[in-house]
Design an enzyme around this catalytic site. Structure first.
Site, PDB file in Angstrom:
ATOM      1  N   HIS A  18      -4.013 -13.742  27.496  1.00 54.60           N
ATOM      2  CA  HIS A  18      -4.697 -14.454  26.423  1.00 54.60           C
ATOM      3  C   HIS A  18      -3.683 -14.802  25.337  1.00 54.60           C
ATOM      4  O   HIS A  18      -2.737 -14.071  25.093  1.00 54.60           O
ATOM      5  CB  HIS A  18      -5.796 -13.580  25.822  1.00 54.60           C
ATOM      6  CG  HIS A  18      -6.959 -13.368  26.724  1.00 54.60           C
ATOM      7  ND1 HIS A  18      -7.825 -14.380  27.077  1.00 54.60           N
ATOM      8  CD2 HIS A  18      -7.407 -12.250  27.353  1.00 54.60           C
ATOM      9  CE1 HIS A  18      -8.766 -13.900  27.874  1.00 54.60           C
ATOM     10  NE2 HIS A  18      -8.527 -12.620  28.072  1.00 54.60           N
TER      11      HIS A  18
ATOM     12  N   CYS B 280      -7.393 -15.119  32.671  1.00 53.26           N
ATOM     13  CA  CYS B 280      -8.147 -13.875  32.794  1.00 53.26           C
ATOM     14  C   CYS B 280      -9.232 -14.026  33.854  1.00 53.26           C
ATOM     15  O   CYS B 280      -8.933 -14.112  35.031  1.00 53.26           O
ATOM     16  CB  CYS B 280      -8.710 -13.455  31.436  1.00 53.26           C
ATOM     17  SG  CYS B 280      -9.192 -11.711  31.380  1.00 53.26           S
TER      18      CYS B 280
END
Length: 488
Positions: free
Chosen positions: A430, A330
């Site tokens: 994630h 991310c």
């Protein structure tokens, strides 16, 4: 609706863990239970199947109850961004950024409305709600605008447990002081005290328990022993308390960014007995680990600037040049690129910023957040593996060179890339390490570089390990906890 409440004398008293344990205990007994936390301040977030964000701890509590997480379990999520501001997530959706001074003026009424709506919906579906407070219920300067402690307990007329961490010392004073600062109608809801993180002989504690019960008139319904079971923490302060496993075959270093987020991504790595995970600040020496991970960040550009200022950016460059492996997730993925641009100043000051330059990427911070669950198929490190996870990001990332030697990690090229030497990895996904076969395949590449035997890749996903961990947690707690005083 029927509910019980769990509040704590301090932060880190063990409210989240106890709430999860109660959810699993009652679920085992046949209750249809759901967790609830009106307002949470955390950078560990989870994305529900509907694409809404909630605190990760509430997702774990839902799994403990045997149900799927939904946004009503955490209607208000505050994600700190630094400079005394937070992003406000209301019923799963980002609705703005606000300073601490202005938050209650702007969001108190609408926040409480979201709390009431969420409670109604959960109350229609479940037999009992297990509600968790935040911090302390006795912060007298904040009580008049507290959305998540005794206001919720009074609204539900919920029998309440008060949890205290005895390991930090001062437990009896914390309990008595908290009760003294509660209003009479709030104090009347406290039906039991739970002493958490107790080390030693119960007989030596009993005189204190007898005194406390006589002094307050409230029974001590639990003395929970110190547990080694891991439970996802809500903020990065817990990273300072984590012991580093030193006997692993593979050493992985995670850079503990100032605004690190979603570090629950690394729980599956910490559960691998052959892996040692170490968290370091950008000011510390990088050393010579088998892999370096740049995690998610709530303020990617600010944390990137810290990497440059501290010399960590240069250290990572030198590490890769010497043959090291880096993975960015991310915000960490965005940092690996050439350029990060924030034309609207969403993260703070508008402008263009130099990335680490390890991948040919440009990221533009956009106003519309991407939050969704994903299931894709891997191309690397092993082709054809199913991989599930979730995205939470405001940046839009693209390759800036047509012929660049990078390859897509998954069948969706927008989710991540790897360079031609498989030394630099980046992904928006994630929960990637929750996927057991993918995690083992990635670790086996590191093991191969060390001349170590490959680990089996036909392993279960982390969610199955998490279920076993939750069962072990509850098996350790239930014999020491009497819930009768708070159950309807």
């Amino acid at each position: 609706m029927k509910a019980i409440m769990v509040v704590g004398t301090t932060s880190h008293a063990g409210k989240s863990l106890l709430t999860a344990a109660i959810c699993r205990i009652l679920s085992r007994r046949g209750w249809r239970v759901a967790p609830f936390k009106a307002q949470n301040m955390a950078l560990n977030a989870y994305v529900t199947s509907g694409g809404g964000e909630i605190g990760h701890a509430q997702a774990v509590q839902a799994w403990a109850a045997g149900i799927a997480p939904v946004v009503e379990m955490n209607p208000i999520l505050l994600k700190p961004q630094g400079d005394m501001t937070s992003q406000v997530i209301l019923k799963g959706r980002a609705v703005g950024k606000v300073s601490a001074a202005d938050y209650y003026d702007q969001f108190f009424e609408i926040g409480w409305q979201a709390v009431e709506e969420s409670l109604r919906r959960l109350g229609e579906e479940f037999d009992l709600l297990v509600c968790e407070g935040a911090g302390s219920p006795a912060e007298i300067n904040l009580k008049h605008r507290d959305l998540t402690n005794m206001r919720v307990a009074k609204h539900l007329n919920a029998p309440t447990l008060l949890v205290v961490d005895i390991d930090r010392g001062g437990a009896f004073a914390h309990v008595v002081g908290t009760l003294e600062l509660l209003d009479p109608d709030e104090r009347a809801l406290i039906r039991g005290v739970v002493i958490n993180k107790f080390r030693g002989q119960r007989s030596l504690l009993q005189p204190g328990i007898d005194w406390l019960q006589e002094r307050t008139g409230i029974p001590v319904v639990g003395v929970i022993p110190w547990l080694d079971h891991a439970f996802p923490a809500e903020d990065s302060l817990s990273l300072f308390d984590r012991p580093t496993q030193t006997n692993g075959d593979i050493n992985i270093t995670v850079v503990r960014l100032p605004r690190i987020s979603n570090f629950t991504d690394f729980d599956p790595l910490e559960a691998e007995s052959t892996v040692s995970v170490r968290y370091i600040s950008p000011k510390q020496s990088l050393g010579h680990p088998d892999a370096v991970i740049l995690p998610g960040s709530k303020t990617t550009i600010a944390d990137l600037i810290i990497l440059h200022k501290t010399g960590m950016a240069e250290a990572i460059h030198n590490y890769v040049a010497a043959g090291g492996t880096v993975l960015g997730i991310c915000g960490g993925y965005q940092m690996l690129g050439q350029i990060l641009a924030d034309p609207e100043g969403i993260e703070g000051q508008e402008g263009r910023y130099k990335g680490l330059g390890l991948l040919p990427l440009k990221t533009v911070i956009a106003g519309q957040k991407v939050a969704r669950q994903r299931t894709v198929t891997s191309n690397f490190p092993q082709e054809g593996l199913p991989v599930s996870g979730y995205e939470i990001h405001q940046g839009r990332t693209r390759l800036i060179e047509a012929e660049n030697g990078t390859q897509a990690l998954f069948d969706d090229p927008n989710l991540g890339v790897v360079d031609e030497t498989q030394s630099v990895w980046g992904t928006y996904l994630h929960g990637i390490f929750d996927n057991g076969p993918w995690r083992r395949a990635w670790l086996n590449r590191l093991r191969q570089q060390r001349g170590l035997k490959a680990l089996p890749t036909g392993v279960a996903n982390y969610r199955e390990q998490r279920e076993l961990a939750l069962d072990a947690l509850v098996d350790s707690i239930e014999p020491h906890l009497d819930l009768a005083p708070v159950l309807p």
